[in-house]
Design a protein around this motif. Structure first.
Motif, PDB file in Angstrom:
ATOM      1  N   THR A 160       0.829  -1.235   0.034  1.00 59.34           N
ATOM      2  CA  THR A 160       0.138   0.173   0.000  1.00 59.34           C
ATOM      3  C   THR A 160       0.758   1.308   0.151  1.00 59.34           C
ATOM      4  O   THR A 160       0.642   2.117  -0.706  1.00 59.34           O
ATOM      5  N   LYS A 161       1.941   1.176   0.933  1.00 61.72           N
ATOM      6  CA  LYS A 161       2.867   2.448   0.896  1.00 61.72           C
ATOM      7  C   LYS A 161       3.519   2.788  -0.161  1.00 61.72           C
ATOM      8  O   LYS A 161       3.676   3.721  -0.847  1.00 61.72           O
ATOM      9  N   ARG A 162       3.860   1.449  -1.214  1.00 56.99           N
ATOM     10  CA  ARG A 162       4.645   1.418  -2.459  1.00 56.99           C
ATOM     11  C   ARG A 162       3.775   1.951  -3.474  1.00 56.99           C
ATOM     12  O   ARG A 162       4.094   3.076  -4.328  1.00 56.99           O
ATOM     13  N   ALA A 163       2.311   1.760  -3.438  1.00 52.55           N
ATOM     14  CA  ALA A 163       1.476   2.369  -4.412  1.00 52.55           C
ATOM     15  C   ALA A 163       1.034   3.896  -4.116  1.00 52.55           C
ATOM     16  O   ALA A 163       0.843   4.581  -4.997  1.00 52.55           O
ATOM     17  N   LEU A 164       0.997   4.306  -2.660  1.00 53.15           N
ATOM     18  CA  LEU A 164       0.670   5.630  -2.511  1.00 53.15           C
ATOM     19  C   LEU A 164       1.957   6.454  -2.755  1.00 53.15           C
ATOM     20  O   LEU A 164       1.749   7.729  -3.550  1.00 53.15           O
ATOM     21  N   MET A 165       3.166   6.040  -2.705  1.00 53.41           N
ATOM     22  CA  MET A 165       4.357   6.460  -3.226  1.00 53.41           C
ATOM     23  C   MET A 165       4.349   6.673  -4.598  1.00 53.41           C
ATOM     24  O   MET A 165       4.909   7.991  -5.225  1.00 53.41           O
ATOM     25  N   ALA A 166       4.021   5.801  -5.499  1.00 53.57           N
ATOM     26  CA  ALA A 166       3.962   5.940  -7.074  1.00 53.57           C
ATOM     27  C   ALA A 166       2.925   7.043  -7.329  1.00 53.57           C
ATOM     28  O   ALA A 166       3.232   7.817  -8.317  1.00 53.57           O
ATOM     29  N   VAL A 167       1.455   7.097  -6.716  1.00 57.09           N
ATOM     30  CA  VAL A 167       0.592   8.112  -7.022  1.00 57.09           C
ATOM     31  C   VAL A 167       1.310   9.439  -6.835  1.00 57.09           C
ATOM     32  O   VAL A 167       0.914  10.353  -7.493  1.00 57.09           O
ATOM     33  N   ARG A 168       1.953   9.525  -5.662  1.00 59.54           N
ATOM     34  CA  ARG A 168       2.775  10.766  -5.102  1.00 59.54           C
ATOM     35  C   ARG A 168       3.664  11.343  -6.230  1.00 59.54           C
ATOM     36  O   ARG A 168       3.651  12.671  -6.622  1.00 59.54           O
ATOM     37  N   ASP A 169       4.597  10.419  -6.610  1.00 61.13           N
ATOM     38  CA  ASP A 169       5.598  10.627  -7.706  1.00 61.13           C
ATOM     39  C   ASP A 169       4.795  11.087  -8.891  1.00 61.13           C
ATOM     40  O   ASP A 169       5.544  11.948  -9.539  1.00 61.13           O
ATOM     41  N   SER A 170       3.880  10.532  -9.276  1.00 59.10           N
ATOM     42  CA  SER A 170       3.365  10.664 -10.427  1.00 59.10           C
ATOM     43  C   SER A 170       2.433  12.174 -10.485  1.00 59.10           C
ATOM     44  O   SER A 170       2.745  12.903 -11.402  1.00 59.10           O
ATOM     45  N   MET A 171       1.888  12.517  -9.561  1.00 57.82           N
ATOM     46  CA  MET A 171       1.243  13.923  -9.225  1.00 57.82           C
ATOM     47  C   MET A 171       2.213  14.950  -9.547  1.00 57.82           C
ATOM     48  O   MET A 171       2.146  16.045  -9.714  1.00 57.82           O
ATOM     49  N   GLU A 172       3.522  14.749  -8.697  1.00 59.92           N
ATOM     50  CA  GLU A 172       4.802  15.548  -8.750  1.00 59.92           C
ATOM     51  C   GLU A 172       5.181  15.695  -9.807  1.00 59.92           C
ATOM     52  O   GLU A 172       5.563  16.973 -10.513  1.00 59.92           O
ATOM     53  N   SER A 173       5.275  14.731 -10.941  1.00 62.24           N
ATOM     54  CA  SER A 173       5.682  14.731 -12.207  1.00 62.24           C
ATOM     55  C   SER A 173       4.744  15.703 -13.043  1.00 62.24           C
ATOM     56  O   SER A 173       5.529  16.279 -13.960  1.00 62.24           O
ATOM     57  N   SER A 174       3.542  15.496 -12.633  1.00 65.45           N
ATOM     58  CA  SER A 174       2.623  15.969 -13.767  1.00 65.45           C
ATOM     59  C   SER A 174       2.526  17.767 -13.543  1.00 65.45           C
ATOM     60  O   SER A 174       2.264  18.349 -14.181  1.00 65.45           O
TER      61      SER A 174
END
Length: 235
Positions: A219-233
């Motif tokens: 779950t933590k890895r999935a949330l980190m992936a979402v956060r990184d994606s939002m920051e990249s956008s």
């Protein structure tokens, strides 16, 4: 002086001596999956050669009870890890609200308390990594830059602007809740383990604990992936 007198009896498992090799292998396989996730996420991890040190057998030396001890220490590390995260989160609040010691020297308390990343990592190494069961992660994402050491000193919250006070109090409340959850999880893990009356039952407890940690990390890895994606956008 007052002494407590107790009558004790030797503890014996309810089951007769029998092989649980298949269940023991499943427990270690579950732990290996947790270690793989930890490695992928660059967090503190169980060593790949953990089975050279401990296993899930019923042996007194290096068996399941030793494995449970290692896992209990891991819970304690998670609390320390959460403390480091709180320091990083509060630092971001200070930066977001433009707080600077040069603007208000009285904002910060005395230097009796200072969250120093080097000291924290040294403490972790001394208390957790020396037993050979854990691998120290790489630097904590540079969460404490050398240039910002003053920003992680304890702040006099009463001197913070109201919005910053609310942010810090919110982070502290979330921290307290997370630490309570970890401590309760540790106490429950130890209690049910001690109350179990068979090796088979203890194997299931260990497997459940490893499965829960695998889900938490996923779950933590999935949330980190979402956060990184939002920051990249946003770039």
């Amino acid at each position: 002086s007052t002494y407590l007198r107790a009558v004790i009896e030797p503890f014996e498992d309810s089951e007769e001596a029998q092989s649980h090799a298949e269940e023991e292998a499943e427990v270690m396989s579950q732990l290996a999956r947790v270690a793989k996730l930890q490695e992928e996420m660059s967090v503190t991890q169980i060593t790949p050669d953990i089975e050279d040190h401990v296993n899930a057998s019923c042996h007194q030396e290096g068996g399941l009870w030793n494995l449970a001890s290692v896992w209990s220490e891991y819970y304690e590390f998670l609390v320390t890890e959460r403390e480091l995260l709180l320091g990083e989160e509060i630092q971001q609040v200070y930066l977001f609200h433009g707080l600077d010691e040069e603007d208000d020297p009285d904002l910060y308390l005395d230097d009796d308390y200072e969250m120093d990343s080097d000291d924290d990592e040294t403490q972790l190494e001394a208390s957790f990594f020396d037993d050979g069961y854990m691998l120290e992660p790489e630097e904590y994402e540079d969460e404490f830059d050398d240039d910002d050491d003053d920003m992680v000193e304890e702040i006099d919250i009463d001197r913070l602007p109201k919005p910053a006070q609310l942010d810090v109090l919110r982070l502290q409340a979330q921290f307290d809740e997370d630490v309570d959850t970890l401590n309760e999880g540790l106490m429950e893990f130890v209690q049910v383990l001690l109350q179990s009356d068979s090796h088979r039952a203890r194997l299931q407890i260990m497997k459940d604990a490893f499965s829960a940690e695998e889900r938490r990390l996923s779950t933590k890895r999935a949330l980190m992936a979402v956060r990184d994606s939002m920051e990249s956008s946003l770039l």
